[in-house]
Design a protein around this motif. Structure first.
Motif: not given
Lengths: 433, 283
Positions: B280-282, B274-275, B278
């Motif tokens: 959620r952003r994408e 997740m680092r 991202d």
């Protein structure tokens, strides 16, 4: 112990057989009532009782449940699980069963947890006729007691509410023995290419990559011990109760063999062992007797090879759950008495197992069947399974011979060790190595 | 206005309840049990560290974790390459919508059967006297049956790849379908070559899909026990198998301690992914 492959096809039950069965059951129940002194009035009600039996697949047979319903009117609900799962469920969900059909080494784990009640031998009709192996550990008065968890050592408790195993025979039995056998190695006679006489033959470099042992720690370690002892590498005090040093050494020998590629696989279920053998992936491996039969039934030669060092034996029995009382308890006794009365014994003997009361079982077998299965005589006619499938042609002799030849050569019983936890840890290291 | 302040709480309540009852409580139970003691028949409520001590001090634990990580790494790499290629083909080379849907459905057909069946069917195929060896022997390609095909690491990885590639294909395909085709046209118009389009446009825009697929594959492989047991013939170990062995011997606290460690490790791995991306952003 083994997942059963020989379960009978469900036979249709019509009204007539039910009526007959009901009539017979009233008669039988009344008869047993007269002997044991129960009021016969209960015999009527027993018909409506359902007993939930769970256990290892070996003796959880539909045919037995059907015949039981016919003869006694008791409905048996059977659940088959593997040995470990049975032990777990017995301890963690003691109300989920009425009858436990378990092996003696499982009994050693489960009974002290207080989830079962000992049985009053005064209420068991054929108790005196049970094979002495289960009463004092000796097949004949002069036999030696085998190593491991010998059934008689966990077969009795000191009193009605006791969970402490008694040193000798008492009135209170933890389990009524029902089924047992002597296990050895199975081989493919067409592929091994030489006579197999000893447990150590499984380590022969000639069979590199073509052997297997079972991956159930408590049983696998015993097979391993038989092998190591036969190799002359270790001399055990008691194979069924090893010291840490003995466990370490056994595992070290196994690990070395594993790294050298001696084993093709480790099997955990009955079917896996059948497939390994039938497909020719292995030519010599630990096996259970019905698995050998299953391989042969495919037309593939397979022998349950008697070995010089003797057999590893196992035995199972029926125990009663702690929570049973009143009518249900009576039904449980009724069922157990029926179990020992012969029909089931003959059924199990015909599958190549042994039953606990031989006398009654004999009455339900033909002379030829008795001669083949129990006396090691050549079969005069074709030998059929209880379902009528051809097992052996006329003239065949049972692998290992007679009952006395086989059960008389038991080197060790399946066992739970004091160092159980350590052994399992080491066994896992071996599997992960 | 004030009367409505509880409404958002009501709205999240069902989901919170489901997560609480079926995720948080079981995991807390596992954590609690991992500190309990046990003997051969009982689980004894207690607070002991022996389960963790035994686990962490055993060289087998490290070896088993490394072996499981090795499986995860290899399977991840292979499924990524295959999954990306298949998804790329479906998304950019199959032009008609109908065919795209049809091909996609064909990919999922094997998944209509149980994954155990799909796995076990490899056994007769790869065995010493199996179909593949018979064919190779018959064709004179080999003189001896190939033994490494079954009950080996090869067999385990083969089965994993077969079982889990779809989990890579689906999210990557999904990401690819969302890429605005005009971006690719613009890149070509600006003189980019095929490889440059792939590296500079498609792969970066597929990152969320790749990350989701990777999470699926890695967590599935890390937690697996049945594939390893069957395909290695019981000869290899995985963390899941360790736990299953412990459970089958009623050593629940030991299995729970192992589960807690595995959970922590897998969460770290997912966290690391997740680092990098991202999600959620994408999305």
């Amino acid at each position: 112990m083994a997942k059963d492959k020989l379960t009978g096809k469900a036979r249709g039950i019509n009204r007539r057989t039910i009526l007959k069965g009901a009539a017979a059951s009233v008669g039988l129940a009344a008869g047993s009532g007269a002997i044991t002194g129960f009021p016969t009035i209960w015999a009527q009600n027993i018909k409506n009782i359902t007993l939930r039996q769970f256990g290892t697949g070996v003796s959880n047979l539909n045919a037995i449940a059907e015949k039981c319903k016919q003869d006694t009117g008791i409905t048996l609900q059977m659940t088959a699980l593997d040995s470990d799962a049975v032990a777990q469920r017995a301890v963690t969900q003691p109300k989920s069963f009425d009858i436990a059909d378990i092996e003696y080494w499982i009994c050693k784990k489960v009974f002290p947890a207080g989830v079962m009640q000992p049985m009053d031998t005064k209420r068991i009709k054929n108790v005196d006729k049970i094979v002495p192996l289960f009463l004092n550990g000796k097949l004949k008065p002069d036999s030696a007691v085998a190593q491991g968890t010998a059934p008689h050592t966990v077969g009795f408790v000191e009193g009605k509410d006791s969970t402490k195993f008694a040193k000798s025979q008492t009135q209170w039995m933890t389990m009524i023995p029902t089924i047992y056998n002597a296990d050895t190695l199975g081989i493919r006679p067409d592929l091994v290419g030489r006579p197999i006489t000893s447990w150590k033959d499984i380590m022969d470099p000639k069979f590199k990559g073509k052997t297997s042992i079972l991956n159930i720690p408590s049983i696998g370690i015993m097979d391993a011990a038989m092998i190591c002892e036969a190799m002359g590498e270790i001399k055990y005090g008691d194979k069924g109760n090893m010291t840490r040093a003995e466990i370490d050494k056994t595992i070290a020998i196994l690990t070395e063999a594993k790294k050298a590629g001696q084993f093709r696989a480790f099997w955990k279920t009955f079917d896996e062992s059948v497939n390994l053998m039938a497909s020719g992936e292995v030519v010599i491996q630990s096996m259970w007797s019905p698995a050998v039969t299953a391989v042969r039934a495919k037309g593939i030669p397979c022998v349950y090879q008697p070995l010089a060092e003797g057999y590893r034996a196992w035995g199972g029995g029926l125990g009663i759950a702690k929570h049973l009382s009143g009518l249900e308890l009576d039904a449980a006794y009724e069922y157990i008495n029926w179990y020992l009365s012969g029909w089931v014994g003959a059924y199990l003997n015909r599958q190549g197992y042994y039953s606990a009361v031989l006398e009654t079982a004999k009455q339900y077998m033909s002379e030829d069947e008795w001669g083949f299965w129990m006396e090691g005589k050549p079969a005069k006619a074709d030998i059929l399974s209880p379902e009528g499938k051809l097992l052996e042609k006329a003239g065949a002799v049972r692998d290992g011979g007679s009952f006395e030849d086989r059960m008389g050569k038991v080197a060790c019983w399946n066992a739970v060790m004091d160092e159980d936890r350590y052994m399992v840890q080491k066994w896992n290291e071996f599997i992960a190595a | 206005m004030r009367t409505k302040s509880y409404i958002p709480y009501l709205q999240v309540a069902p989901l919170a309840f489901v997560f609480g009852a079926f995720l948080v409580v079981p995991i807390l139970t596992i954590i609690v049990v991992s500190f309990w003691d046990y003997d051969f028949a009982r689980i004894i409520p207690d607070f002991v560290l022996t389960n963790y001590q035994e686990l962490l001090s055993s060289p087998v634990t490290l070896r088993t974790y490394l072996n499981t990580l090795r499986y995860a790494a290899i399977v991840w790499a292979v499924t990524l390459v295959i999954g990306f290629t298949v998804a790329y083909f479906l998304a950019f080379h199959v032009r008609s919508d109908t065919w795209q849907t049809a091909c996609f459905l064909i990919c999922t057909v094997p998944f209509l059967t149980s994954n155990i069946i799909r796995m076990i069917s490899w056994i007769p195929f790869l065995g010493r006297n199996g179909l593949l060896n018979s064919a190779l022997l018959g064709a004179g390609i080999v003189n001896e049956p190939l033994e490494f095909l079954l009950f080996s690491d090869f067999a385990v990885i083969l089965a994993f790849v077969h079982l889990y590639t779809l989990f890579m294909i689906v999210p990557i395909f999904n990401s690819m379908m969302r890429i605005d085709r005009s971006l690719i046209e613009a890149a070509y118009d600006a003189g980019a070559r095929g490889l440059q389009v792939l590296v500079n446009i498609i792969i970066p825009l597929c990152k969320p899909g790749i990350a989701i697929g990777s999470i699926f594959v890695v967590t599935l492989v890390m937690g697996d026990f049945i594939t390893v047991r069957f395909m290695s013939g019981g000869q290899s170990a995985s963390v899941g198998l360790m736990m299953s062995n412990a459970i089958s011997l009623m050593q629940y606290p030991a299995a729970a301690a192992n589960a807690v460690i595995l959970l922590a490790l897998v969460l770290l791995m997912v966290g690391a992914m997740m680092r990098i991306v991202d999600i959620r952003r994408e999305l």
